[in-house]
Design a protein around this motif. Structure first.
Motif, PDB file in Angstrom:
ATOM      1  N   ARG A   1      21.144  85.479  13.063  1.00 42.32           N
ATOM      2  CA  ARG A   1      20.905  86.790  13.666  1.00 42.32           C
ATOM      3  C   ARG A   1      20.751  86.718  15.179  1.00 42.32           C
ATOM      4  O   ARG A   1      21.343  87.524  15.904  1.00 42.32           O
TER       5      ARG A   1
ATOM      6  N   GLN B   1      23.147  88.763  17.764  1.00 41.28           N
ATOM      7  CA  GLN B   1      22.625  89.801  18.653  1.00 41.28           C
ATOM      8  C   GLN B   1      22.933  89.483  20.111  1.00 41.28           C
ATOM      9  O   GLN B   1      23.287  90.374  20.893  1.00 41.28           O
TER      10      GLN B   1
ATOM     11  N   GLN C   1      22.605  96.614  20.565  1.00 33.10           N
ATOM     12  CA  GLN C   1      21.837  95.815  19.614  1.00 33.10           C
ATOM     13  C   GLN C   1      22.199  96.272  18.213  1.00 33.10           C
ATOM     14  O   GLN C   1      22.103  97.458  17.883  1.00 33.10           O
ATOM     15  N   CYS C   2      22.619  95.321  17.389  1.00 30.32           N
ATOM     16  CA  CYS C   2      23.073  95.673  16.047  1.00 30.32           C
ATOM     17  C   CYS C   2      21.882  96.030  15.160  1.00 30.32           C
ATOM     18  O   CYS C   2      20.870  95.337  15.146  1.00 30.32           O
ATOM     19  N   GLN C   3      22.026  97.113  14.409  1.00 24.96           N
ATOM     20  CA  GLN C   3      21.000  97.552  13.469  1.00 24.96           C
ATOM     21  C   GLN C   3      21.580  97.701  12.067  1.00 24.96           C
ATOM     22  O   GLN C   3      21.193  98.590  11.309  1.00 24.96           O
ATOM     23  N   CYS C   4      22.528  96.801  11.735  1.00 26.40           N
ATOM     24  CA  CYS C   4      23.156  96.867  10.416  1.00 26.40           C
ATOM     25  C   CYS C   4      22.174  96.394   9.343  1.00 26.40           C
ATOM     26  O   CYS C   4      21.080  95.917   9.641  1.00 26.40           O
ATOM     27  N   THR C   5      22.569  96.507   8.092  1.00 23.13           N
ATOM     28  CA  THR C   5      21.686  96.150   6.985  1.00 23.13           C
ATOM     29  C   THR C   5      21.301  94.678   7.021  1.00 23.13           C
ATOM     30  O   THR C   5      20.199  94.310   6.630  1.00 23.13           O
TER      31      THR C   5
ATOM     32  N   CYS D   1      21.120  92.700   9.839  1.00 25.76           N
ATOM     33  CA  CYS D   1      20.237  92.442  10.983  1.00 25.76           C
ATOM     34  C   CYS D   1      18.858  93.073  10.810  1.00 25.76           C
ATOM     35  O   CYS D   1      17.869  92.563  11.335  1.00 25.76           O
ATOM     36  N   GLU D   2      18.802  94.184  10.081  1.00 30.06           N
ATOM     37  CA  GLU D   2      17.531  94.890   9.906  1.00 30.06           C
ATOM     38  C   GLU D   2      16.867  94.567   8.579  1.00 30.06           C
ATOM     39  O   GLU D   2      15.958  95.289   8.143  1.00 30.06           O
TER      40      GLU D   2
ATOM     41  N   PRO E   1      14.374  93.565   6.075  1.00 30.11           N
ATOM     42  CA  PRO E   1      12.920  93.392   6.239  1.00 30.11           C
ATOM     43  C   PRO E   1      12.483  91.978   5.895  1.00 30.11           C
ATOM     44  O   PRO E   1      13.040  91.337   5.008  1.00 30.11           O
TER      45      PRO E   1
END
Length: 484
Positions: A211, A215, A225-229, A231-232, A234
């Motif tokens: 990651r 990024q 900034q990538c906020q894909c599933t 990269c995000e 939890p």
């Protein structure tokens, strides 16, 4: 077919060369002019970026500044405003833009950027916008087997957004000419069913990277900034195989790769802790350094590059890094490529077998992080299958039809190897059809694998017949209580 003028550009055939002449006649002069001023043979050809930008500007000049083609290029996104603001964080980005600006002026035979007006570039801002649009919207032009050949720009494909867990891919499959399809062609292929109103997403970068590196690459090149599933995801919901170590108790589970900020790492399955996290951190660092050095040396000092991979891979294995973990995955791929080159130069059973082992680990690593049918994963499987299908220079005695395989060493020899090759290529073929398109029959690679599968089916048939005949020739022992 090689252009006799610049002697730098090659074509598939006469027809291909004639089709490109309208553009290449200007490129031809530029390449000759560049070569005369080059300080060395290594720099006698400009970069792909310079050549592609040259073709874009010649097209704008030819079709007109207000043509639909020119407006499509101008409509692509530019990150000019964010380049200056991020120059302190990413100085290489500003340096790359500046270098490209000077290079393109030199390549076109101009003395200053002011002379770019005939190409629709009327200010320094316009030039920065052009270069930013190019860098931001460029796709790697690859062979059907994903070997990088150059760069390409498509204003339509540029509209597709990024995800590190894409549902589609950009490929150049090389269509079956027997079906009358045109070439070359860029395809967007769905990796899975895409629902109505679901966004089509491709990956702009190498998604096998962890990651933090993804990024960094996206921020530096694309300013977001990538906020894909992926990269995000939890924390606590799982472990990313790109940053994983095998359980120290060998329970089959994995631990997160420790780092300087968080050295405590436990197996997600049995909760066993890594006892010496600093050793694992050092091994990963050594691997990253070796990967960088070997990558830079692979063409200039092949033997040194190969020795680096040979020396470092056992260190990563001892540290417990999984094949999917960075930098182990990339080193396995490079090691495989270097071994295949060795095998091509000197037929050796040991080199072939080691290449197969590296390929198998690399393929397993990719299978842990890429979806079924992803072209990178599919091509890796095809490469493994083809290596397994290579005729053995010195097969072991256990490969004889009348003698059963007596050990579980990988790769096996004789018919057992042919069987594994066949099964691997069947899976590769299935995934190639997904990744390069069913309509394309898996592209050129998929069609070539289909032919190998047919050949292996015949070979397996010969082996089966040989074993059956050998068994029939063995004299049967008389039953107890009877005379022989």
């Amino acid at each position: 077919m090689r252009c006799s003028g610049c002697t730098k550009v090659w074509y598939c055939n006469n027809s291909c060369q004639k089709t490109d002449w309208d553009l290449h006649k200007r490129e031809c002069s530029a390449l000759r002019r560049w070569a005369k001023k080059a300080p060395s043979d290594d720099l006698a050809i400009p970069s792909d970026a310079v050549r592609c930008l040259g073709r874009i500007l010649w097209q704008i000049n030819s079709k007109g500044h207000n043509s639909d083609w020119a407006r499509e290029i101008q409509a692509m996104q530019s990150h000019r405003k964010s380049i200056q603001s991020s120059s302190a964080e990413f100085p290489a980005t500003l340096e790359a833009h500046t270098h490209l600006a000077h290079s393109i002026v030199h390549y076109l035979g101009l003395s200053s950027p002011a002379e770019l007006q005939e190409f629709g570039v009327t200010s320094a801002g316009d030039l920065v916008d052009l270069i930013s649009r190019f860098i931001t919207n460029t796709y790697a032009l690859t062979s059907p087997s994903l070997t990088p050949l150059g760069v390409s720009v498509s204003s339509l494909v540029a509209l597709i957004n990024h995800s590190c867990a894409p549902n589609a891919v950009v490929v150049f499959p090389r269509n079956d000419k027997s079906k009358g399809k045109k070439e070359p062609i860029m395809n967007i292929v769905a990796l899975r069913d895409i629902a109505p109103d679901e966004e089509v997403l491709t990956a702009y970068i190498d998604t096998t990277l962890p990651r933090s590196l993804r990024q960094e690459a996206l921020k530096e090149t694309y300013s977001f900034q990538c906020q894909c599933t992926l990269c995000e995801m939890p924390t606590g919901t799982g472990i990313d195989p790109r940053e994983a170590v095998w359980c120290p108790k060998s329970c089959g589970g994995m631990c997160p790769l420790p780092n300087e900020e968080n050295q405590v790492s436990r197996c997600t399955k049995c909760r066993a802790a890594i006892t010496d996290p600093l050793a694992v951190i050092d091994a990963a660092r050594i691997g990253r350094e070796a990967l960088g050095k070997a990558t830079n040396l692979q063409f200039s000092d092949y033997n040194k590059a190969k020795q680096l991979t040979i020396n470092v891979i056992p260190i990563l294995v001892s540290a417990g890094l999984t094949p999917s973990c960075h930098p182990f995955l990339a080193l396995l791929k490079l090691h495989q490529s270097l071994l295949v080159s060795s095998f091509s130069a000197r037929l050796s059973q040991d080199i072939l077998d080691e290449a197969i082992r590296a390929s198998a680990k690399h393929s397993a690593g990719l299978s842990a992080i890429l979806d079924e049918g992803h072209p990178v994963r599919a091509v890796a499987l095809a490469e493994l299958g083809k290596l397994l299908a290579v005729d053995e220079p010195a097969p072991s005695s256990s490969s004889q039809p009348s003698l059963p395989q007596t050990n579980n060493a990988f790769p096996p020899s004789g018919p057992a190897r042919v069987k594994i090759a066949y099964e691997t290529l069947l899976q590769a073929r299935k995934e190639l059809v997904i990744g390069f398109g069913r309509d394309n029959d898996g592209g050129e690679v998929g069609r070539s694998i289909r032919d190998i599968i047919v050949s292996l089916e015949k070979e397996l048939g010969v082996w089966t017949t040989g074993i059956r005949n050998a068994l029939e020739d063995i004299p049967k022992k008389p039953a107890k209580g009877t005379s022989g």
